[in-house]
Structures are given as structure tokens and as C-alpha cells.
Write a protein that holds these residues in place. Structure first.
Motif, mmCIF file in Angstrom:
data_model
loop_
_atom_site.group_PDB
_atom_site.id
_atom_site.type_symbol
_atom_site.label_atom_id
_atom_site.label_comp_id
_atom_site.label_asym_id
_atom_site.label_seq_id
_atom_site.Cartn_x
_atom_site.Cartn_y
_atom_site.Cartn_z
ATOM 1 N N MET A 72 0.793 -1.279 0.053
ATOM 2 C CA MET A 72 0.054 -0.059 -0.072
ATOM 3 C C MET A 72 0.777 1.307 -0.063
ATOM 4 O O MET A 72 1.848 1.414 0.765
ATOM 5 N N LYS A 73 0.459 2.096 -0.865
ATOM 6 C CA LYS A 73 1.433 3.405 -0.631
ATOM 7 C C LYS A 73 0.900 4.451 0.282
ATOM 8 O O LYS A 73 -0.283 4.592 0.465
ATOM 9 N N THR A 74 1.776 5.083 0.645
ATOM 10 C CA THR A 74 1.372 5.917 1.758
ATOM 11 C C THR A 74 2.199 7.358 1.811
ATOM 12 O O THR A 74 3.245 7.333 0.876
ATOM 13 N N ARG A 75 1.845 8.224 2.419
ATOM 14 C CA ARG A 75 2.287 9.703 2.250
ATOM 15 C C ARG A 75 2.788 9.798 3.809
ATOM 16 O O ARG A 75 3.440 11.208 4.111
ATOM 17 N N GLU A 100 -7.308 8.366 4.416
ATOM 18 C CA GLU A 100 -7.229 8.664 3.236
ATOM 19 C C GLU A 100 -6.150 9.624 2.488
ATOM 20 O O GLU A 100 -5.614 9.234 1.663
ATOM 21 N N ASP A 101 -6.021 10.492 3.539
ATOM 22 C CA ASP A 101 -5.050 11.583 3.263
ATOM 23 C C ASP A 101 -3.639 11.004 3.234
ATOM 24 O O ASP A 101 -2.574 11.585 2.635
ATOM 25 N N ASP A 158 -2.859 5.140 0.582
ATOM 26 C CA ASP A 158 -3.828 4.809 -0.478
ATOM 27 C C ASP A 158 -4.437 3.705 -0.625
ATOM 28 O O ASP A 158 -3.943 2.865 -0.976
ATOM 29 N N GLU A 214 -6.818 2.762 -2.581
ATOM 30 C CA GLU A 214 -7.220 2.310 -4.041
ATOM 31 C C GLU A 214 -6.421 1.280 -4.511
ATOM 32 O O GLU A 214 -6.777 0.487 -5.203
ATOM 33 N N ASP A 215 -5.114 1.003 -3.582
ATOM 34 C CA ASP A 215 -4.201 -0.159 -4.106
ATOM 35 C C ASP A 215 -4.810 -1.494 -3.453
ATOM 36 O O ASP A 215 -4.392 -2.662 -3.629
#
Length: 68
Positions: free
Chosen positions: A1-4, A58-59, A62, A64-65
Motif C-alpha cells: 500500500m502506498k502512503t504519504r 485516506e490523506d 492510498d 485504491e491499491d
């Protein structure tokens, strides 16, 4: 999962260790989250978004993955 996580953590001038302490996990867990190698529980995702001063999970993550 992509994160910020890393991006937001650096904006706050927070170390991985400081974030780990804030959400009660190890630094290794923060590293795994930042690299997308670990999908957090809902509770951990909430703690991370709160520690990073974000309004929504969700901020930071991500969703969506995610495969359902």
C-alpha cells in the motif's frame, strides 16, 4: 500500500522514532509502513493520521491499491 507518511512526517520535522513513540509501535513498523510493506490495522492507521495531523486516513494511506 502506498502512503504519504514519510512526506507528512518530514513536513512536521518528525523522526521515525518520534512517530513510532506517538503511535505506540516500533521504528521498524514505521519503516515498513513508509515502504508499503505493511498494511496497518484500522486503529493504527487512525493513530498515524492523527499523529501526522491529517483529517482523514485516506490523506495518508492510498486505499485504491487494496485488493478485496
Amino acid at each position: 500500500m502506498k502512503t504519504r507518511i514519510k512526506e507528512y512526517r518530514k513536513e512536521l520535522k518528525m523522526t521515525q522514532e518520534e512517530l513510532a513513540e506517538a503511535v505506540d509501535v516500533t521504528r521498524q513498523t514505521i519503516i515498513a509502513l513508509e515502504q508499503g510493506r505493511y498494511n496497518p490495522s484500522l486503529i493504527l492507521a487512525y493513530k498515524v493520521k492523527k499523529a501526522l495531523k491529517r483529517k482523514y486516513i485516506e490523506d495518508v494511506f492510498d486505499l485504491e491499491d487494496i485488493e478485496i
